[in-house]
Structures are given as structure tokens and as C-alpha cells.
Design a protein around this motif. Structure first.
Motif, short mmCIF file in Angstrom:
data_model
loop_
_atom_site.label_atom_id
_atom_site.label_comp_id
_atom_site.label_asym_id
_atom_site.label_seq_id
_atom_site.Cartn_x
_atom_site.Cartn_y
_atom_site.Cartn_z
N SER A 1 0.82 -1.37 0.12
CA SER A 1 -0.13 0.05 0.18
C SER A 1 1.00 1.15 0.11
O SER A 1 1.93 1.52 0.55
CB SER A 1 -0.88 -0.72 1.04
N ILE A 2 0.47 2.17 -0.68
CA ILE A 2 1.47 3.32 -0.75
C ILE A 2 0.20 4.34 0.40
O ILE A 2 -0.15 4.66 0.78
CB ILE A 2 1.17 4.70 -2.03
N VAL A 3 1.31 4.64 1.31
CA VAL A 3 1.03 5.21 2.87
C VAL A 3 0.98 6.65 2.14
O VAL A 3 0.10 7.98 2.49
CB VAL A 3 1.82 4.86 4.10
N ALA A 4 2.29 7.70 1.57
CA ALA A 4 1.95 8.78 1.34
C ALA A 4 2.97 8.90 -0.10
O ALA A 4 4.00 8.32 -0.34
CB ALA A 4 2.21 9.39 2.43
N ASP A 5 1.99 9.88 -1.07
CA ASP A 5 3.62 9.87 -2.32
C ASP A 5 3.85 11.53 -2.44
O ASP A 5 4.43 11.95 -3.15
CB ASP A 5 3.24 9.19 -3.48
N ARG A 6 2.92 12.19 -1.70
CA ARG A 6 2.05 13.87 -2.26
C ARG A 6 2.18 15.01 -1.35
O ARG A 6 0.81 13.99 -0.47
CB ARG A 6 1.90 13.44 -3.87
N TYR A 7 1.72 15.76 -1.04
CA TYR A 7 1.71 16.37 0.28
C TYR A 7 1.01 17.98 -1.12
O TYR A 7 1.70 18.01 -1.90
CB TYR A 7 3.14 16.95 0.82
N ASP A 8 0.05 18.11 -0.69
CA ASP A 8 -1.05 19.12 -2.08
C ASP A 8 -0.42 19.50 -2.87
O ASP A 8 0.13 20.14 -3.85
CB ASP A 8 -0.30 20.65 -0.72
N GLY A 9 -0.79 17.63 -3.48
CA GLY A 9 -0.49 17.22 -4.64
C GLY A 9 1.08 17.64 -5.45
O GLY A 9 0.82 17.12 -6.81
N LYS A 10 1.74 17.90 -4.57
CA LYS A 10 3.55 17.82 -5.14
C LYS A 10 4.20 15.94 -4.81
O LYS A 10 3.52 16.15 -3.09
CB LYS A 10 3.72 19.04 -4.99
N ARG A 11 4.89 16.11 -5.36
CA ARG A 11 5.65 14.77 -4.80
C ARG A 11 6.76 15.92 -3.71
O ARG A 11 7.07 16.08 -3.92
CB ARG A 11 6.63 13.83 -6.29
N PHE A 12 7.19 14.20 -2.90
CA PHE A 12 7.65 14.37 -1.68
C PHE A 12 9.61 14.20 -2.94
O PHE A 12 9.46 14.00 -3.96
CB PHE A 12 7.39 13.36 -1.25
N ASN A 13 10.67 14.93 -1.81
CA ASN A 13 11.38 14.61 -2.62
C ASN A 13 12.35 13.50 -2.13
O ASN A 13 12.88 13.00 -3.39
CB ASN A 13 12.74 15.96 -1.65
N SER A 14 12.30 12.61 -1.21
CA SER A 14 12.92 11.45 -0.72
C SER A 14 12.89 11.14 0.63
O SER A 14 13.45 11.39 1.36
CB SER A 14 14.63 11.21 -1.63
N PRO A 15 11.47 10.10 0.90
CA PRO A 15 11.14 10.60 2.23
C PRO A 15 12.76 9.59 3.22
O PRO A 15 12.92 8.41 2.20
CB PRO A 15 9.73 9.61 2.08
N ASN A 16 12.78 9.77 3.72
CA ASN A 16 14.01 9.30 5.11
C ASN A 16 13.62 7.85 5.81
O ASN A 16 14.33 6.89 5.40
CB ASN A 16 14.96 10.51 4.63
#
Length: 405
Positions: free
Chosen positions: A169-184
Motif C-alpha cells: 500500500s502507498i502510505v503517502a506519495d504527495r502533499y498538496d498535489g506535489k511529489r515528496f523529495n525523498s522520504p528518509n
């Protein structure tokens, strides 16, 4: 965690430089000081002749206390286990990260980011094998209260969860419609929310992929970010500042900590009662235009509803005038904070530092390699596992880790 910022020479160096310098032969530079190393000030380095070996068949090195487990404050003696050696469990990675203990399976999971794989060390016989390949250049891992694996992926710029039925499952891949940088790095709160950091370290060839041409980590487009990658990766660019995020049980994503509060956020963990959140601020990453992190640890108060406030510096991570830059963080059940340490070329200061809740340095664990991340595990959750550059180390302690991994 990933890249440590440039530390002013000659005291230190970048993590990339340290990887090249402290590589496969790094064990040869760690010392075995005198039998009772706790007496008197710690030596400035750990170099001895002959050098200490951490290999499974190494000669005995413990004289009641491992000579590379150092007490700074007497309170550390209650946490350090006598007659327990530091052991190298495995070596052969490029940059190891994200150690997480699975209490049901009795194994240690960890990421080998540049090799694009997740590895597994078995408690019963010490066997190490590839668990997942490819891993989308996974970095931080943890297990939630239901035993499901949470993973930060550099390449896909997302956080995923491996469900008990084998699906992902994808927990999160965007915030406010924008991609994340590189979750760490990622941890679960006791209310079921998932918290993770989002610095830019995956925006490089070694640990993920640079931005598409014109992005902050590839402004002139000289690097072909499509080579060796799935086609859908090719258009991704850095779109947001750094941040620390919370994913509520219903999936709502909230930015809890802004870049102006913590630059280049890296490791994170909650205190045992979940009323504090610790965040490591590492160093300037690819595409950063600001000053970048300075190798410090910040702490925030956490309200019962998850709101954070009162952000403040917890430690500048200076030890004997040496910057012991943090990455991975874990608390023990007494509320002490254990942090990985990157001191670059300053042999004898890389490894792990241990801090009291009031910010006092209690003790140190010295390793022959830069340490990227840590966790507690083992059958009694009292073993400190350390992902250090190319190797995995373990040290039994007299305390237990708080949380699930």
C-alpha cells in the motif's frame, strides 16, 4: 538518513568522502585500548597496533566492558552491559540504512540503498540474505504495531507499507498535489499515525536518481536521470521544501515541521510516552539552496492530538570538539536518546552517542565506520543494532528500546 553535510576540515568530511576513506578495510583502524578504558579521559582515537578486529572469529577483546563502549557520565554505566562485545554481524554493503527489528520473525531488516536491495539477518543462525530486490532505493524502515513493514523509498519518492497478505500500500506519495523529495525515515505514533522525514538526499545517482533536467539537483540537465530507471521515474523533479509529515489513520497528510524549523530532517523518533519528537538535522543535500542542516538534533513537544510545538535545539552533537553528526535516532525505555554518529575522518568518534532526556551526553559506542542508523532488537529488545556504512554491528545493552523497532 543519508548524506551528512560537509564538516569543516580537518575535523570531518562529507559522508561520501568518508565512505571512500573508511571502506572495506575500515576495521583495521579501530583500536582496542587498555583493559579498563573507562578510567581517565577517552583516548583521542582508537588506532592501536595490532588493530582490533570485529570479525566473528576475532580474538577476545572484552575485559568486563568492551573497550569501545565509553562512559562519559556515570549514569551510562546503568545502560551499558558488562562483558558484552561489539560484534560485526555482516559486511558487504555500500551504504547501509534503516535497520528495523521484526519481533515475530526474529530478524533484522536493513536497506543497502545504492545496491537497491533490502537485506535480512536471522537471529537463529546469523544468516544474511536478500529480502527484496529491487527496493526502489529504500532507506528507512520500521514495523508498526500490527507488524507491518513501513518503508521510505528514495527512487519513487514515497512511503509504502507491506501488508500482512503480501500486498503493498502507498502510505503517502504527495502533499498538496506535489511529489515528496525523498522520504528518509519513518516511525509510527501510538495513535496509528505514520510520521516521516523528507529531505532531498535521494536526488542523486548513488542513492536514487537526480531530478529531471531543470530540477534543483540537475539544473543543467547534464545527467540523464532515465538511465537504468523505470520510465515513470523520468519526469520527477523536486517540488517542495524539506519537511516532517504525519499521515493520519484516515490517510490525511499534514506537514508538521517546516524547513524553516529543521533543515534537512533525517532520523526521527518519539520518546517512550510520545510527548516528545526528536528530529536529526543532517547536512546540505543535492539541490539545496539554503545553508542546510548543521549536524544537530532538535526536539518538539507533542500534544495528545499530535500537534507539535516548542521546537528547540536538543544537542549540537559536539563531543570533545568533534562534530558527531547524527542520522538515525532511537529512544530507550528510560527516555534516553541514542543517535548514530558521523565524525568523518576523526577516527574514534563515529559510532553511536547516547544522551539523557535533559541533553547530557551519557556515553559513546565507537565503531570503525561512520554509522548511519540504529535500532533496538533481539529477543529481549536489548540489542543495539548499528547500520554503519558497509557493515552491520550489534551490542547487547542493559536497557530496552522503546516502541516496536
Amino acid at each position: 538518513m543519508t548524506h551528512q553535510s560537509d564538516i569543516d576540515p580537518p575535523r570531518g568530511m562529507t559522508r561520501r568522502q568518508s565512505l571512500g576513506t573508511l571502506g572495506a578495510g575500515a576495521a583495521a583502524v579501530l583500536a582496542a585500548p587498555a583493559a579498563f578504558a573507562q578510567e581517565g579521559p577517552p583516548p583521542p582515537s582508537t588506532v592501536t597496533t595490532p588493530p582490533r578486529s570485529f570479525a566473528p572469529d576475532a580474538p577476545p577483546n572484552v575485559y568486563f566492558r568492551d573497550p569501545d563502549v565509553l562512559t562519559v557520565d556515570p549514569a551510562f554505566d546503568a545502560l551499558a552491559q558488562g562483558n558484552a562485545p561489539i560484534r560485526r554481524l555482516w559486511t558487504g554493503g555500500l551504504w547501509l540504512e534503516g535497520p528495523a527489528w521484526n519481533a515475530v520473525g526474529q530478524y533484522l531488516l536493513f536497506s543497502d540503498i545504492p545496491n537497491n536491495r533490502q537485506m535480512r539477518w536471522l537471529q537463529d543462525d546469523g544468516h544474511v540474505s536478500v529480502m527484496r530486490l529491487p527496493s526502489n532505493n529504500s532507506n528507512g524502515n520500521s514495523f508498526d504495531s500490527k507488524g507491518r513493514q513501513l518503508t521510505c523509498e528514495h527512487l519513487t519518492r514515497r512511503v509504502v507499507r507491506y501488508e500482512l497478505d503480501g500486498t503493498v500500500s502507498i502510505v503517502a506519495d504527495r502533499y498538496d498535489g506535489k511529489r515528496f523529495n525523498s522520504p528518509n525515515d519513518v516511525v509510527e505514533h501510538r495513535d496509528g499515525s505514520v510520521w516521516f522525514t523528507d529531505p532531498p538526499y535521494g536526488g542523486q545517482l548513488y542513492e536514487g536518481t537526480p531530478d529531471a533536467p531543470g530540477g534543483p539537483s540537475n539544473p543543467e540537465g547534464r545527467i540523464n536521470n532515465r538511465i537504468g530507471q523505470p520510465p515513470e521515474i523520468g519526469e520527477a523533479k523536486r517540488e517542495m521544501p524539506h519537511g516532517v509529515y504525519r499521515v493520519a489513520p484516515d490517510g490525511a497528510v499534514t506537514r508538521m515541521i517546516e524547513e524553516t524549523q529543521v533543515e534537512d530532517p533525517n532520523g526521527l523518533c518519539f520518546s517512550p510516552d510520545f510527548d516528545r519528537l526528536y528530529v536529526a538535522s543532517t547536512g546540505k543535500g543535492p539541490g539545496d539552496t539554503g545553508a542546510g542542516g548543521k549536524g544537530e538534533i532538535f526536539v518538539f513537544d507533542v500534544a495528545p492530538d499530535g500537534a507539535v510545538s516548542n521546537g528547540r535545539l536538543f544537542s549540537d552533537c559536539m563531543v570533545d570538539g568533534v562534530k558527531c553528526a547524527p542520522d538515525g535516532l532511537r529512544c530507550d525505555v528510560f527516555g534516553n536518546l541514542w543517535a548514530s554518529s558521523n565524525a568523518g575522518r576523526v577516527v574514534g568518534y563515529s559510532g553511536v552517542t547516547c544522551w539523557a532526556p535533559d541533553g547530557r551526553l551519557l556515553g559513546r559506542v565507537r565503531l570503525p565506520e561512520v554509522c548511519g542508523n540504529i535500532c533496538f532488537g533481539g529477543p529481549k529488545r536489548n540489542v543495539l543494532f548499528m547500520a554503519a556504512s558497509q557493515s552491520i554491528y550489534a551490542l547487547p545493552t542493559a536497557t530496552q528500546g522503546a516502541g516496536y523497532s
